[in-house]
Design a protein around this motif. Structure first.
Motif, PDB file in Angstrom:
ATOM      1  N   VAL A  24       0.844  -1.202   0.000  1.00 34.12           N
ATOM      2  CA  VAL A  24       0.000   0.000   0.000  1.00 34.12           C
ATOM      3  C   VAL A  24       0.872   1.243   0.000  1.00 34.12           C
ATOM      4  O   VAL A  24       0.694   2.146  -0.821  1.00 34.12           O
ATOM      5  CB  VAL A  24      -0.950   0.016   1.221  1.00 34.12           C
ATOM      6  N   ALA A  25       1.824   1.313   0.920  1.00 34.92           N
ATOM      7  CA  ALA A  25       2.688   2.487   1.025  1.00 34.92           C
ATOM      8  C   ALA A  25       3.992   2.103   1.709  1.00 34.92           C
ATOM      9  O   ALA A  25       4.009   1.246   2.602  1.00 34.92           O
ATOM     10  CB  ALA A  25       1.995   3.592   1.816  1.00 34.92           C
ATOM     11  N   TRP A  27       7.430   4.079   3.319  1.00 31.64           N
ATOM     12  CA  TRP A  27       8.159   5.302   3.680  1.00 31.64           C
ATOM     13  C   TRP A  27       9.615   4.943   3.966  1.00 31.64           C
ATOM     14  O   TRP A  27       9.902   4.092   4.813  1.00 31.64           O
ATOM     15  CB  TRP A  27       7.548   5.944   4.928  1.00 31.64           C
ATOM     16  N   ALA A  39       5.272   8.710   0.993  1.00 27.69           N
ATOM     17  CA  ALA A  39       5.480   7.293   0.712  1.00 27.69           C
ATOM     18  C   ALA A  39       5.783   7.044  -0.754  1.00 27.69           C
ATOM     19  O   ALA A  39       5.286   7.747  -1.648  1.00 27.69           O
ATOM     20  CB  ALA A  39       4.246   6.501   1.116  1.00 27.69           C
ATOM     21  N   ASP A  40       6.571   6.005  -0.992  1.00 29.51           N
ATOM     22  CA  ASP A  40       6.714   5.415  -2.315  1.00 29.51           C
ATOM     23  C   ASP A  40       5.664   4.320  -2.460  1.00 29.51           C
ATOM     24  O   ASP A  40       4.995   3.943  -1.505  1.00 29.51           O
ATOM     25  CB  ASP A  40       8.104   4.812  -2.483  1.00 29.51           C
ATOM     26  N   GLY A  41       5.550   3.799  -3.684  1.00 28.98           N
ATOM     27  CA  GLY A  41       4.598   2.725  -3.916  1.00 28.98           C
ATOM     28  C   GLY A  41       3.304   3.227  -4.511  1.00 28.98           C
ATOM     29  O   GLY A  41       3.221   4.350  -5.021  1.00 28.98           O
ATOM     30  N   HIS A  43       0.588   4.385  -3.305  1.00 25.61           N
ATOM     31  CA  HIS A  43      -0.092   5.534  -2.695  1.00 25.61           C
ATOM     32  C   HIS A  43       0.945   6.462  -2.065  1.00 25.61           C
ATOM     33  O   HIS A  43       1.631   6.080  -1.111  1.00 25.61           O
ATOM     34  CB  HIS A  43      -1.095   5.073  -1.637  1.00 25.61           C
ATOM     35  N   ALA A  44       1.040   7.678  -2.568  1.00 24.89           N
ATOM     36  CA  ALA A  44       2.021   8.649  -2.074  1.00 24.89           C
ATOM     37  C   ALA A  44       1.475   9.387  -0.852  1.00 24.89           C
ATOM     38  O   ALA A  44       1.367  10.621  -0.829  1.00 24.89           O
ATOM     39  CB  ALA A  44       2.386   9.631  -3.184  1.00 24.89           C
ATOM     40  N   TYR A  45       1.148   8.628   0.174  1.00 28.41           N
ATOM     41  CA  TYR A  45       0.588   9.213   1.382  1.00 28.41           C
ATOM     42  C   TYR A  45       1.671   9.987   2.144  1.00 28.41           C
ATOM     43  O   TYR A  45       2.800   9.509   2.295  1.00 28.41           O
ATOM     44  CB  TYR A  45       0.008   8.133   2.279  1.00 28.41           C
ATOM     45  N   CYS A  82      -6.172   8.606   3.588  1.00 28.63           N
ATOM     46  CA  CYS A  82      -5.516   7.309   3.339  1.00 28.63           C
ATOM     47  C   CYS A  82      -6.522   6.159   3.302  1.00 28.63           C
ATOM     48  O   CYS A  82      -6.425   5.221   4.107  1.00 28.63           O
ATOM     49  CB  CYS A  82      -4.438   7.045   4.382  1.00 28.63           C
ATOM     50  N   ALA A 241       6.587  -0.021   6.032  1.00 23.01           N
ATOM     51  CA  ALA A 241       5.784  -0.482   4.904  1.00 23.01           C
ATOM     52  C   ALA A 241       4.499  -1.123   5.410  1.00 23.01           C
ATOM     53  O   ALA A 241       4.504  -1.828   6.421  1.00 23.01           O
ATOM     54  CB  ALA A 241       6.562  -1.487   4.053  1.00 23.01           C
TER      55      ALA A 241
END
Length: 261
Positions: A24-25, A27, A39-41, A43-45, A82, A241
């Motif tokens: 999902v995310a 960091w 965050a990478d992945g 969702h850039a939360y 999120c 993660a």
């Protein structure tokens, strides 16, 4: 660690996390000091720093830097921002994994790493903790789960958690994680299921609380309890993660091998 292992190793670690199904995310805390942690992945939360200026160290795992949390500091991701992290309801599954270096502070409370866990308003869902201190435990990796959002029936607090048998050391990097697959919660230390009779794996077929639009926020380094933020993690976070499924033991071992600690 970055200076010792080099860019190639940190790049390989990032690739391993990003390449694991269900992410999902992720960091990696390479953001500027004082800035939101994005965050990478999929969702850039963006985690919002709280409790003062959060500094970064030169002791990174996924790049040159890591995030240093002092007592009273934490990060918040509003629930409305999120949706992919809500992960509640019947059949819900989750993995929370973090690379941490504990500070030797020995305070009389557990330490929250990350999750959607609001005790004050009875909106508990899932959370990765250290040193939960229930069922005769202390200093182990703990995966807290709740189907009701409130205390476990017959108890003052939620008592449902997978709890390992090995103390997480101070002053050195550890890979800590927990999974929930709808039937069992499992706690891992350095890529290995840290078995403890009756508590890890912990049978819990009840699912996770679905807080809906008014449920808990996602927080890092602390949770809301007794009407205020507390259970602060004090130390260094090198990476965090969250996955929307329970990673297998083989996948946990592979992540541990991929990230040099």
């Amino acid at each position: 660690m970055y200076g010792e292992k080099g860019k190639d190793a940190s790049d390989a670690g990032r690739a391993a996390v990003l390449g694991t199904a269900g992410l999902v995310a992720f960091w990696n805390f390479q953001d500027a000091e004082g800035a939101a942690k994005v965050a990478d992945g999929p969702h850039a939360y963006a985690l919002e720093p709280k409790g003062g200026f959060i500094r970064r160290t030169g002791d990174g795992l996924f790049g040159p830097h890591a995030m240093e949390l002092e007592r009273g500091q934490w990060l918040r991701l509003p629930r409305t921002a999120c949706p992919a992290l809500r992960l509640g309801g019947e059949g819900a599954a989750v993995t929370v994994a973090a690379w941490v270096k504990r500070k030797d502070v020995r305070r009389p409370e557990c330490q929250a790493i990350a999750g959607m866990w609001n005790e004050s308003e009875k909106k508990r869902q899932y959370g990765l903790f250290l040193d939960l201190r229930i069922w005769g435990s202390g200093h182990q990796v703990c995966g807290h789960v709740s189907a009701s959002g409130g205390p476990t029936p017959g108890h003052k607090y939620c008592m449902d958690a997978s709890i390992g048998s090995t103390a997480v050391p101070y002053g050195t990097w550890s890979f800590v994680a927990f999974t929930y697959d709808g039937a069992y919660a499992r706690s891992y230390l350095n890529g290995t299921l840290d078995r403890r009779d009756g508590y890890n794996p912990y049978p819990y077929p009840d699912g996770l609380y679905d807080g809906g639009a008014d449920g808990a926020d996602f927080t890092v380094g602390a949770v809301h309890r007794h009407g205020e933020m507390g259970n602060f993690f004090e130390g260094t976070l090198g990476g965090l993660a969250v996955f929307d499924r329970a990673l297998t033991e083989a996948e946990m071992a592979r992540l541990h091998r991929a990230v040099p600690i």
